[in-house]
Design a protein around this motif. Structure first.
Motif, PDB file in Angstrom:
ATOM      1  N   LEU A   1      -7.485   1.922  20.171  1.00  0.00           N
ATOM      2  CA  LEU A   1      -7.892   0.437  20.265  1.00  0.00           C
ATOM      3  C   LEU A   1      -7.561  -0.128  18.964  1.00  0.00           C
ATOM      4  CD1 LEU A   1     -10.996   0.873  22.681  1.00  0.00           C
ATOM      5  CD2 LEU A   1      -9.042  -0.221  23.384  1.00  0.00           C
ATOM      6  N   GLY A   2      -7.877   0.501  18.131  1.00  0.00           N
ATOM      7  CA  GLY A   2      -7.698  -0.075  16.442  1.00  0.00           C
ATOM      8  C   GLY A   2      -6.260  -0.424  16.406  1.00  0.00           C
ATOM      9  N   ALA A   3      -5.415   0.481  16.873  1.00  0.00           N
ATOM     10  CA  ALA A   3      -3.872   0.419  16.711  1.00  0.00           C
ATOM     11  C   ALA A   3      -3.282  -0.769  17.544  1.00  0.00           C
ATOM     12  CB  ALA A   3      -3.298   1.748  16.811  1.00  0.00           C
ATOM     13  N   THR A   4      -4.055  -0.771  18.607  1.00  0.00           N
ATOM     14  CA  THR A   4      -3.478  -1.675  19.438  1.00  0.00           C
ATOM     15  C   THR A   4      -3.644  -3.292  18.803  1.00  0.00           C
ATOM     16  OG1 THR A   4      -4.274  -0.561  21.660  1.00  0.00           O
ATOM     17  CG2 THR A   4      -3.985  -2.852  22.054  1.00  0.00           C
ATOM     18  N   ILE A   5      -4.506  -3.558  18.142  1.00  0.00           N
ATOM     19  CA  ILE A   5      -4.673  -5.118  17.737  1.00  0.00           C
ATOM     20  C   ILE A   5      -3.255  -5.501  16.845  1.00  0.00           C
ATOM     21  CG2 ILE A   5      -6.103  -6.652  16.466  1.00  0.00           C
ATOM     22  CD1 ILE A   5      -8.341  -4.685  16.830  1.00  0.00           C
ATOM     23  N   PRO A   6      -2.919  -4.623  15.948  1.00  0.00           N
ATOM     24  CA  PRO A   6      -1.723  -5.051  15.127  1.00  0.00           C
ATOM     25  C   PRO A   6      -0.547  -5.012  16.077  1.00  0.00           C
ATOM     26  CG  PRO A   6      -3.192  -3.342  13.844  1.00  0.00           C
ATOM     27  CD  PRO A   6      -3.665  -3.521  15.082  1.00  0.00           C
ATOM     28  N   VAL A   7      -0.484  -4.050  17.022  1.00  0.00           N
ATOM     29  CA  VAL A   7       0.777  -3.987  17.949  1.00  0.00           C
ATOM     30  C   VAL A   7       0.999  -5.411  18.555  1.00  0.00           C
ATOM     31  CG1 VAL A   7       1.552  -2.740  19.847  1.00  0.00           C
ATOM     32  CG2 VAL A   7       0.807  -1.470  17.991  1.00  0.00           C
ATOM     33  N   THR A   8      -0.056  -6.084  19.029  1.00  0.00           N
ATOM     34  CA  THR A   8       0.060  -6.924  19.658  1.00  0.00           C
ATOM     35  C   THR A   8       0.815  -8.282  18.818  1.00  0.00           C
ATOM     36  OG1 THR A   8      -2.222  -7.864  18.904  1.00  0.00           O
ATOM     37  CG2 THR A   8      -2.103  -6.898  20.807  1.00  0.00           C
ATOM     38  N   SER A   9       0.770  -7.956  17.495  1.00  0.00           N
ATOM     39  CA  SER A   9       1.429  -8.984  16.780  1.00  0.00           C
ATOM     40  C   SER A   9       2.840  -8.389  16.253  1.00  0.00           C
ATOM     41  CB  SER A   9       0.625  -9.542  15.491  1.00  0.00           C
ATOM     42  OG  SER A   9       0.369  -8.299  14.761  1.00  0.00           O
ATOM     43  N   GLY A  10       3.264  -7.321  16.889  1.00  0.00           N
ATOM     44  CA  GLY A  10       4.448  -6.788  16.491  1.00  0.00           C
ATOM     45  C   GLY A  10       4.261  -5.936  15.143  1.00  0.00           C
ATOM     46  N   LYS A  11       3.132  -5.697  14.601  1.00  0.00           N
ATOM     47  CA  LYS A  11       2.798  -4.849  13.457  1.00  0.00           C
ATOM     48  C   LYS A  11       2.483  -3.511  13.804  1.00  0.00           C
ATOM     49  CE  LYS A  11       3.780  -8.533  10.709  1.00  0.00           C
ATOM     50  NZ  LYS A  11       3.923  -9.504  11.663  1.00  0.00           N
ATOM     51  N   PHE A  12       2.508  -2.458  12.696  1.00  0.00           N
ATOM     52  CA  PHE A  12       2.084  -1.220  13.035  1.00  0.00           C
ATOM     53  C   PHE A  12       1.275  -0.700  11.782  1.00  0.00           C
ATOM     54  CE2 PHE A  12       5.806  -1.560  15.572  1.00  0.00           C
ATOM     55  CZ  PHE A  12       5.270  -0.874  16.675  1.00  0.00           C
ATOM     56  N   ASP A  13       0.182  -0.223  11.930  1.00  0.00           N
ATOM     57  CA  ASP A  13      -0.982   0.263  11.034  1.00  0.00           C
ATOM     58  C   ASP A  13      -1.007   1.789  10.864  1.00  0.00           C
ATOM     59  OD1 ASP A  13      -2.910   0.647   9.093  1.00  0.00           O
ATOM     60  OD2 ASP A  13      -4.397  -0.353  10.132  1.00  0.00           O
ATOM     61  N   LEU A  14       0.124   2.191  10.000  1.00  0.00           N
ATOM     62  CA  LEU A  14       0.182   3.716   9.755  1.00  0.00           C
ATOM     63  C   LEU A  14      -1.076   4.294   8.876  1.00  0.00           C
ATOM     64  CD1 LEU A  14       3.827   4.089   9.413  1.00  0.00           C
ATOM     65  CD2 LEU A  14       2.457   4.337  11.330  1.00  0.00           C
ATOM     66  N   SER A  15      -2.019   3.601   8.501  1.00  0.00           N
ATOM     67  CA  SER A  15      -3.056   3.954   7.565  1.00  0.00           C
ATOM     68  C   SER A  15      -4.103   4.262   8.412  1.00  0.00           C
ATOM     69  CB  SER A  15      -3.406   2.934   6.551  1.00  0.00           C
ATOM     70  OG  SER A  15      -4.105   1.716   7.287  1.00  0.00           O
ATOM     71  N   LEU A  16      -4.044   4.485   9.762  1.00  0.00           N
ATOM     72  CA  LEU A  16      -5.075   4.734  10.534  1.00  0.00           C
ATOM     73  C   LEU A  16      -5.759   6.085  10.349  1.00  0.00           C
ATOM     74  CD1 LEU A  16      -4.122   3.199  14.027  1.00  0.00           C
ATOM     75  CD2 LEU A  16      -5.818   2.302  12.810  1.00  0.00           C
ATOM     76  N   GLY A  17      -4.958   6.999  10.415  1.00  0.00           N
ATOM     77  CA  GLY A  17      -5.520   8.550  10.104  1.00  0.00           C
ATOM     78  C   GLY A  17      -6.027   8.683   8.685  1.00  0.00           C
TER      79      GLY A  17
ATOM     80  N   ALA B   1      -3.192   7.932  18.580  1.00  0.00           N
ATOM     81  CA  ALA B   1      -3.664   6.692  18.549  1.00  0.00           C
ATOM     82  C   ALA B   1      -2.525   5.846  18.876  1.00  0.00           C
ATOM     83  CB  ALA B   1      -4.147   6.315  17.311  1.00  0.00           C
ATOM     84  N   PHE B   2      -1.267   6.003  18.434  1.00  0.00           N
ATOM     85  CA  PHE B   2      -0.171   5.208  18.916  1.00  0.00           C
ATOM     86  C   PHE B   2       0.385   5.455  20.169  1.00  0.00           C
ATOM     87  CE2 PHE B   2      -0.022   4.336  14.168  1.00  0.00           C
ATOM     88  CZ  PHE B   2       0.064   2.922  14.072  1.00  0.00           C
ATOM     89  N   VAL B   3       0.380   6.671  20.641  1.00  0.00           N
ATOM     90  CA  VAL B   3       0.616   7.211  21.934  1.00  0.00           C
ATOM     91  C   VAL B   3      -0.129   6.335  22.885  1.00  0.00           C
ATOM     92  CG1 VAL B   3       0.575   8.900  23.765  1.00  0.00           C
ATOM     93  CG2 VAL B   3       1.515   9.204  21.243  1.00  0.00           C
ATOM     94  N   GLY B   4      -1.436   6.077  22.635  1.00  0.00           N
ATOM     95  CA  GLY B   4      -2.433   5.211  23.693  1.00  0.00           C
ATOM     96  C   GLY B   4      -2.090   3.831  23.350  1.00  0.00           C
ATOM     97  N   ALA B   5      -1.818   3.360  22.157  1.00  0.00           N
ATOM     98  CA  ALA B   5      -1.480   1.835  22.052  1.00  0.00           C
ATOM     99  C   ALA B   5      -0.169   1.431  22.759  1.00  0.00           C
ATOM    100  CB  ALA B   5      -1.644   1.645  20.674  1.00  0.00           C
ATOM    101  N   LEU B   6       0.805   2.265  22.563  1.00  0.00           N
ATOM    102  CA  LEU B   6       2.172   1.944  23.038  1.00  0.00           C
ATOM    103  C   LEU B   6       2.260   2.214  24.633  1.00  0.00           C
ATOM    104  CD1 LEU B   6       4.430   3.144  20.420  1.00  0.00           C
ATOM    105  CD2 LEU B   6       3.859   1.000  20.701  1.00  0.00           C
ATOM    106  N   LEU B   7       1.731   3.534  25.261  1.00  0.00           N
ATOM    107  CA  LEU B   7       1.805   3.704  26.464  1.00  0.00           C
ATOM    108  C   LEU B   7       0.796   2.684  27.211  1.00  0.00           C
ATOM    109  CD1 LEU B   7       2.721   5.637  28.414  1.00  0.00           C
ATOM    110  CD2 LEU B   7       0.802   7.132  28.147  1.00  0.00           C
ATOM    111  N   GLY B   8      -0.178   2.233  26.634  1.00  0.00           N
ATOM    112  CA  GLY B   8      -1.128   1.007  27.287  1.00  0.00           C
ATOM    113  C   GLY B   8      -0.498  -0.235  27.638  1.00  0.00           C
ATOM    114  N   SER B   9       0.605  -0.364  26.569  1.00  0.00           N
ATOM    115  CA  SER B   9       1.652  -1.638  26.972  1.00  0.00           C
ATOM    116  C   SER B   9       2.193  -1.752  27.984  1.00  0.00           C
ATOM    117  CB  SER B   9       2.169  -1.904  25.636  1.00  0.00           C
ATOM    118  OG  SER B   9       3.410  -0.987  25.314  1.00  0.00           O
TER     119      SER B   9
END
Length: 327
Positions: free
Chosen positions: A46-62, A243-251
């Motif tokens: 869910l945290g990764a989803t927010i930047p993805v909506t704007s076309g950005k990726f947060d690789l610092s999550l882990g 995290a990114f699997v969930g965010a991208l697959l959720g789109s």
């Protein structure tokens, strides 16, 4: 099927494993275990989803997750802080880290992949500095019961972490679907130049997106510390890929072509059911990264297909003559 296909697939996978493992899989204990174990990956997705909506990726999550859980353990065990204060400080720190990510990406004009990879490496260095490369282990008295109850408690017969995830999903749904900020992020993600021409504050909106991501990472870090009850400096990176699997697959579901909170929840549920099923079938240790890797490839492919399909549909609607023109 484009809207609810992933949800139907989740139900189908659950039914298949229930038929194959009738004594262990479709039980309340198994469902509770899945909800509890997948709460932290769900929060990160869910945290990764927010930047993805704007076309950005947060690789610092882990890296941020590892730093947050080590910091809260350090404050409680080493510094002797009350656990509520330590938890609030760590969550606030996650918010600040997210703001820093957003500022670096938007105002230093560094690509989000590179910027967040750099800030993530700094977070990892701070984690090593706090722990000196060793684990933080509580004394004989252990951690405060109120702190461990953040993860171990139950509500309405279900693990309380599942309700944290549900609360974050509802909050994100409201922000992304009902508030101007969410609409701004979607426009920025689909066409940044058009967003600028429309007068949308693109830089500020993207900083807000990274701040929201950092806030959720801080919450997940506190929850991870309550789960593991030790400070492990090497924990965190293994949560990045799911995290990114969930965010991208959720789109690809609920709102196909757009990252959305409900879609991320469905995607995480599918991954959780699949991992629980193959785990109960006795899969080897390498099955989990294989499953996540294949799911990521599928997620990226389906997300791209859903986005292209949405653009083709919109173009077809624009070319369709209006009733007045037809007359």
């Amino acid at each position: 099927m484009g809207t609810y296909g992933l949800l139907a697939l989740t139900v189908l996978v659950f039914l298949v494993f229930s038929l194959v493992l009738p004594r262990t899989f479709p039980t309340l204990d198994n469902v509770s275990s899945v909800l509890s174990n997948q709460s932290i990956p769900a929060l990160l997705a869910l945290g990764a989803t927010i930047p993805v909506t704007s076309g950005k990726f947060d690789l610092s999550l882990g890296y941020g997750l590892g730093l947050a859980h080590v910091t809260v353990m350090h404050l409680i065990v080493v510094e002797g802080w009350p656990w509520p204060t330590a938890a609030l400080v760590v969550v606030a720190g996650g918010l600040v880290a997210g703001v820093v990510n957003g500022v670096v990406v938007e105002f230093a004009r560094i690509d989000s992949f590179i910027a967040t990879l750099g800030t993530g490496s700094i977070m990892y260095a701070v984690t090593g500095l706090l722990t000196d490369g060793s684990r933080i282990v509580p004394g004989p008295q252990g951690l405060p019961p109120g702190f461990t109850a953040l993860y171990d408690a139950r509500f309405l017969g279900l693990p309380v972490p599942a309700f944290y995830v549900l609360a974050v999903v509802v909050a994100l749904w409201v922000v992304l679907e009902r508030l101007p900020l969410g609409r701004h992020l979607y426009v920025i993600g689909s066409n940044p130049r058009a967003a600028t021409l429309l007068g949308i504050p693109t830089h500020r909106s993207c900083v807000y997106a990274f701040a929201g991501s950092g806030l959720i990472v801080g919450i997940a870090g506190v929850l991870l510390a309550a789960q593991q009850q030790i400070g492990n400096p090497s924990v965190g990176l293994e949560y990045l890929l799911p995290a990114f699997v969930g965010a991208l697959l959720g789109s690809t579901t609920v709102r196909p072509g757009r990252a959305n909170a409900l879609g991320t929840l469905v995607a995480v549920a599918l991954l959780a059911v699949g991992l629980a099923g193959i785990g109960q079938l006795g899969a080897e240790f390498w099955a989990t990264p294989l499953f996540n890797g294949c799911a990521l490839l599928m997620a990226v492919g389906l997300a791209g297909w859903a986005a292209r399909r949405r653009l083709r549909t919109r173009a077809a609607e624009d070319l369709r003559p209006s009733p007045r023109e037809t007359v």
